[in-house]
Design a protein around this motif. Structure first.
Motif, PDB file in Angstrom:
ATOM      1  N   LYS A 194       0.818  -1.216   0.000  1.00 22.22           N
ATOM      2  CA  LYS A 194       0.000   0.000   0.000  1.00 22.22           C
ATOM      3  C   LYS A 194       0.852   1.266   0.000  1.00 22.22           C
ATOM      4  CE  LYS A 194      -4.108  -1.864   2.207  1.00 22.22           C
ATOM      5  NZ  LYS A 194      -4.988  -1.818   3.382  1.00 22.22           N
ATOM      6  N   GLN A 195       2.071   1.169   0.515  1.00 23.60           N
ATOM      7  CA  GLN A 195       2.972   2.317   0.534  1.00 23.60           C
ATOM      8  C   GLN A 195       3.785   2.413  -0.763  1.00 23.60           C
ATOM      9  OE1 GLN A 195       5.366   1.842   4.040  1.00 23.60           O
ATOM     10  NE2 GLN A 195       3.709   2.432   5.403  1.00 23.60           N
ATOM     11  N   LYS A 196       3.389   1.651  -1.773  1.00 21.95           N
ATOM     12  CA  LYS A 196       4.020   1.674  -3.099  1.00 21.95           C
ATOM     13  C   LYS A 196       5.471   1.181  -3.071  1.00 21.95           C
ATOM     14  CE  LYS A 196       0.407   3.690  -4.906  1.00 21.95           C
ATOM     15  NZ  LYS A 196      -0.694   2.826  -5.186  1.00 21.95           N
ATOM     16  N   GLN A 197       5.787   0.295  -2.151  1.00 20.16           N
ATOM     17  CA  GLN A 197       7.108  -0.324  -2.108  1.00 20.16           C
ATOM     18  C   GLN A 197       6.967  -1.763  -2.601  1.00 20.16           C
ATOM     19  OE1 GLN A 197       8.702   0.140   1.805  1.00 20.16           O
ATOM     20  NE2 GLN A 197       8.577   2.362   1.733  1.00 20.16           N
ATOM     21  N   LYS A 198       6.752  -1.882  -3.903  1.00 19.30           N
ATOM     22  CA  LYS A 198       6.401  -3.166  -4.501  1.00 19.30           C
ATOM     23  C   LYS A 198       7.532  -4.191  -4.384  1.00 19.30           C
ATOM     24  CE  LYS A 198       2.682  -1.361  -6.653  1.00 19.30           C
ATOM     25  NZ  LYS A 198       1.442  -1.403  -5.989  1.00 19.30           N
ATOM     26  N   PHE A 199       8.780  -3.773  -4.593  1.00 24.95           N
ATOM     27  CA  PHE A 199       9.896  -4.710  -4.527  1.00 24.95           C
ATOM     28  C   PHE A 199      10.050  -5.275  -3.115  1.00 24.95           C
ATOM     29  CE2 PHE A 199      14.420  -5.732  -4.061  1.00 24.95           C
ATOM     30  CZ  PHE A 199      14.535  -6.677  -5.062  1.00 24.95           C
TER      31      PHE A 199
END
Length: 51
Positions: free
Chosen positions: A25-30
């Motif tokens: 959700k915090q856009k830290q996909k990796f």
């Protein structure tokens, strides 16, 4: 004893998945993908040591 082991593993897996969702959700996909892969390892690895 096996029941206690499964309960502890479920708690650890639930916490890890929750942390992975938070990262996603915090856009830290990796980072989220790395946490989810660790969670999969947590699910599979105990079957080799318990059985």
């Amino acid at each position: 004893m096996n029941l206690l082991t499964y309960i502890v593993l479920f708690i650890i897996i639930a916490y890890t998945v929750g942390f992975g969702v938070t990262l996603w959700k915090q856009k830290q996909k990796f980072s989220a993908a790395a946490v989810f892969s660790l969670c999969l390892i947590l699910i599979v690895l105990p079957f080799f040591s318990i059985i």
